[in-house]
Design an enzyme around this catalytic site. Structure first.
Site, PDB file in Angstrom:
ATOM      1  N   ASP A  88       1.043  -1.238  -0.368  1.00 16.29           N
ATOM      2  CA  ASP A  88      -0.525  -0.410   0.074  1.00 16.29           C
ATOM      3  C   ASP A  88       0.625   1.534  -0.414  1.00 16.29           C
ATOM      4  O   ASP A  88       1.991   1.202   0.476  1.00 16.29           O
ATOM      5  CB  ASP A  88      -1.069  -0.437   0.967  1.00 16.29           C
ATOM      6  N   GLU A 152      -0.208  -0.542   5.685  1.00 14.57           N
ATOM      7  CA  GLU A 152       1.302   0.057   6.664  1.00 14.57           C
ATOM      8  C   GLU A 152       0.975   0.915   6.768  1.00 14.57           C
ATOM      9  O   GLU A 152       1.544   1.976   8.212  1.00 14.57           O
ATOM     10  CB  GLU A 152       2.895  -0.912   5.870  1.00 14.57           C
ATOM     11  N   SER A 398       9.273   5.437  11.028  1.00 13.93           N
ATOM     12  CA  SER A 398       8.244   4.861  12.186  1.00 13.93           C
ATOM     13  C   SER A 398       7.692   3.255  11.474  1.00 13.93           C
ATOM     14  O   SER A 398       7.116   3.538  10.615  1.00 13.93           O
ATOM     15  CB  SER A 398       7.117   4.965  12.815  1.00 13.93           C
ATOM     16  N   HIS A 426       6.070   9.982   0.756  1.00 13.77           N
ATOM     17  CA  HIS A 426       4.951  10.752   1.455  1.00 13.77           C
ATOM     18  C   HIS A 426       4.909  12.408   0.712  1.00 13.77           C
ATOM     19  O   HIS A 426       4.274  12.540   1.343  1.00 13.77           O
ATOM     20  CB  HIS A 426       5.003  10.725   2.880  1.00 13.77           C
TER      21      HIS A 426
HETATM   22  N1  BES Z   1       8.623   2.871   5.621  1.00 17.75           N
HETATM   23  C1  BES Z   1       7.888   4.169   6.715  1.00 17.75           C
HETATM   24  C2  BES Z   1       9.204   3.960   7.587  1.00 17.75           C
HETATM   25  C3  BES Z   1      10.161   4.489   7.365  1.00 17.75           C
HETATM   26  C4  BES Z   1      10.700   5.517   6.505  1.00 17.75           C
HETATM   27  C5  BES Z   1      11.710   4.493   8.720  1.00 17.75           C
HETATM   28  C6  BES Z   1      12.189   6.180   6.526  1.00 17.75           C
HETATM   29  C7  BES Z   1      12.577   5.065   8.195  1.00 17.75           C
HETATM   30  C8  BES Z   1      12.876   6.191   7.133  1.00 17.75           C
HETATM   31  C9  BES Z   1       7.100   3.139   6.522  1.00 17.75           C
HETATM   32  O1  BES Z   1       6.331   3.620   5.197  1.00 17.75           O
HETATM   33  C10 BES Z   1       5.763   4.468   7.187  1.00 17.75           C
HETATM   34  O2  BES Z   1       5.916   5.865   6.508  1.00 17.75           O
HETATM   35  N2  BES Z   1       5.687   5.372   8.719  1.00 17.75           N
HETATM   36  C11 BES Z   1       4.653   5.734   9.022  1.00 17.75           C
HETATM   37  C12 BES Z   1       3.919   5.536  10.326  1.00 17.75           C
HETATM   38  C13 BES Z   1       2.680   4.546   9.765  1.00 17.75           C
HETATM   39  C14 BES Z   1       1.772   3.634  11.409  1.00 17.75           C
HETATM   40  C15 BES Z   1       2.223   5.338   9.153  1.00 17.75           C
HETATM   41  C16 BES Z   1       5.662   6.687   9.480  1.00 17.75           C
HETATM   42  O3  BES Z   1       6.895   6.653  10.063  1.00 17.75           O
HETATM   43  O4  BES Z   1       4.850   8.491   9.519  1.00 17.75           O
HETATM   44 MN    MN Z   2       6.747   1.912   4.635  1.00 16.08          MN
HETATM   45 MN    MN Z   3       5.442   4.892   4.957  1.00 18.84          MN
END
Ligand code: BES
Ligand code: MN
Ligand code: MN
Length: 457
Positions: A88, A152, A398, A426
């Site tokens: 996703d 995710e 995260s 993002h």
């Molecule tokens: N892949 C990311 C997390 C990430 C990005 C870790 C770059 C380390 C370096 C993951 O898809 C993400 O965006 N996680 C979200 C949290 C989730 C609960 C929506 C985030 O970190 O904001």
């Molecule tokens: Mn990710």
């Molecule tokens: Mn992400």
């Protein structure tokens, strides 16, 4: 392994084109408008798993978007790697800031531009292609299980239950994830930690309806102003967070750990230049690397209220809202931090307004060991294909499910990420370097090989 290299070279163009096709599917998990596309993407991933040589692959429905699971068991006596990723993606807006369509991938100057190019379709797909390389050359050194989820980006709400219900199926020796970044193509690194998350939404209500800002302004509290004051008070003059108890469980690094972390190559001037800021900001007496890697934070992710249309409307809004995230570090606990935030935010609200606070998804921070056989195998794999030892770093992002791999399955995770911090994940114009995509496909089989060898296999 020459056979791996030859196979990858021969199929390089197809490997790229297949990723571009996957990027054309708008699998936005947050927006129900794309539910069908998310489901279609899951089907496509399943087909890819079968084509890559999995003995079986299946769609596992959940209360939300489906999980795709596949496996190739070469010999039950061999160690097993559980690969995790997500198909996703984040919503693409603001659309007008993209140079080309978010779901019309283009390759420009060696970069693949599309939503999900790096996070996480590009990185997840490297594992499917690496599996193809190993299985089509009959040289898979261990068993591989692959679990690719579709939620995710919206908090993995249904994956925790899936882990609990499938502990036997998911039995493995380690989890391997490519969903993080490295310092640079010439400076490979491996993240050895992820931050946790508490995500809150607040609503501040003043008068029971929008009012004329001339007739009532100055006599009735403006919830937008009050909200700004409340938010501003959450940091003190040293940019410390003011919520009582917030830092109580934060694990402070010792001098040696801080020195090691700050030893990683980092150019502050370049960082500022690339972001278009004159100066950085953050908690007093910590470096930028420490601020993102080892310290907890509080950020406004969105704030709104009152008139936001064209031109000027004179109005004193009835409500103002904000979405506030807190990134957590060991040993903070997401639920405890959410409770503290709520109690504090309620306590600072003046009588002229009322506040409503709701918690969104959260997740726990993790630190992954850098002396485990799995980490050493990952470091050796990087050394083999990049010609340099990777530097251990702490990432700021995260991935909440990683803490649950440990709690539910008893498994440690290796974060073998190939993204770059400037991949615009993002954001508009998300990209993934073709070089990194190919390097990932080249490196992953070596992880499996060295990991299996660490078991004496
Ligand atoms: N892949 C990311 C997390 C990430 C990005 C870790 C770059 C380390 C370096 C993951 O898809 C993400 O965006 N996680 C979200 C949290 C989730 C609960 C929506 C985030 O970190 O904001
Ligand atoms: Mn990710
Ligand atoms: Mn992400």
């Amino acid at each position: 392994m020459q056979a791996w290299k030859d196979y990858q070279t021969e199929h390089k163009d197809r490997f790229l084109n297949e990723l571009l096709d996957l990027l054309r599917i708008p699998s936005v998990s947050a927006d129900s408008k794309y539910k069908g596309d998310v489901a279609h993407c899951a089907d496509v991933v399943k087909e890819h798993l079968l084509n890559a040589g999995c003995d079986k692959a299946e769609i596992c429905p959940t209360a939300g978007h489906p999980i795709v699971y596949g496996e190739k068991i070469v010999d039950p006596a061999l160690p097993t790697v559980l690969v995790y990723g997500h198909y996703d993606v984040q919503p693409a807006d603001p659309l007008e800031l993209w140079d080309s369509g978010p779901f019309e991938p283009v390759v420009k100057e060696g970069k693949i531009f599309a939503r999900g190019a790096c996070d996480d379709k590009g990185q997840m797909f490297m594992h499917i292609k690496a599996l193809e390389v190993m299985s089509k050359t009959n040289s898979l050194p261990c068993n591989v299980k692959v679990m690719i989820e579709g939620e995710e980006e919206v908090g993995s709400d249904n994956l925790g239950k899936f882990l609990e219900d499938n502990t036997e199926k998911l039995k493995a020796d380690v989890v391997l994830v490519s969903d993080t970044s490295m310092i640079g193509m010439d400076t490979p690194s491996i993240e050895s930690g992820l931050r946790g998350l508490s995500y809150m939404e607040v609503e501040v209500t003043g008068p029971n309806r929008d009012l004329h800002s001339g007739v009532y302004g100055g006599a009735v509290a403006n919830p937008a102003t009050i909200l700004c004051q409340m938010i501003a008070s959450l940091h003190d003059e040293n940019n410390h967070i003011t919520i009582p108890g917030f830092y109580d469980k934060v694990l402070e690094l010792n001098a040696a750990e801080r020195a090691a972390l700050n030893n990683a190559p980092f150019d502050l001037e370049e960082y500022k230049r690339e972001l278009g800021v004159k100066d950085v900001w953050g908690e007093d007496s910590y470096t930028t690397l420490e601020r993102t890697g080892t310290r907890p934070t509080l950020d406004v992710n969105g704030i709104w209220g009152g008139y936001m249309g064209e031109g000027a409307k004179t109005v004193l809004p009835s409500k103002a809202n904000a979405k506030i995230s807190m990134r957590l570090v060991p040993n903070q606990v997401s639920q405890e931090i959410s409770d503290m935030f709520k109690a504090h935010f309620e306590s600072i609200a003046p009588d002229c307004v009322s506040v409503k606070i709701t918690a969104h998804h959260g997740g726990e921070p993790v630190v992954t060991p850098t002396d485990s056989p799995a980490y050493i195998a990952a470091a050796k794999a990087i050394k083999t294909t990049f010609g340099k030892d990777p530097i251990p770093t702490r990432g700021g992002g995260s991935i909440p499910i990683v803490a649950l791999f440990e709690r539910t399955l008893g498994l440690k995770t290796v974060l073998l990420g190939f993204g770059l911090d400037n991949d615009n994940i993002h954001s508009p114009n998300e990209k993934f370097e073709v070089f990194n995509y190919n390097k990932g496909i080249e490196t992953i089989p070596y992880f499996h090989k060295y990991f299996a060898e660490s078991f004496g296999k």
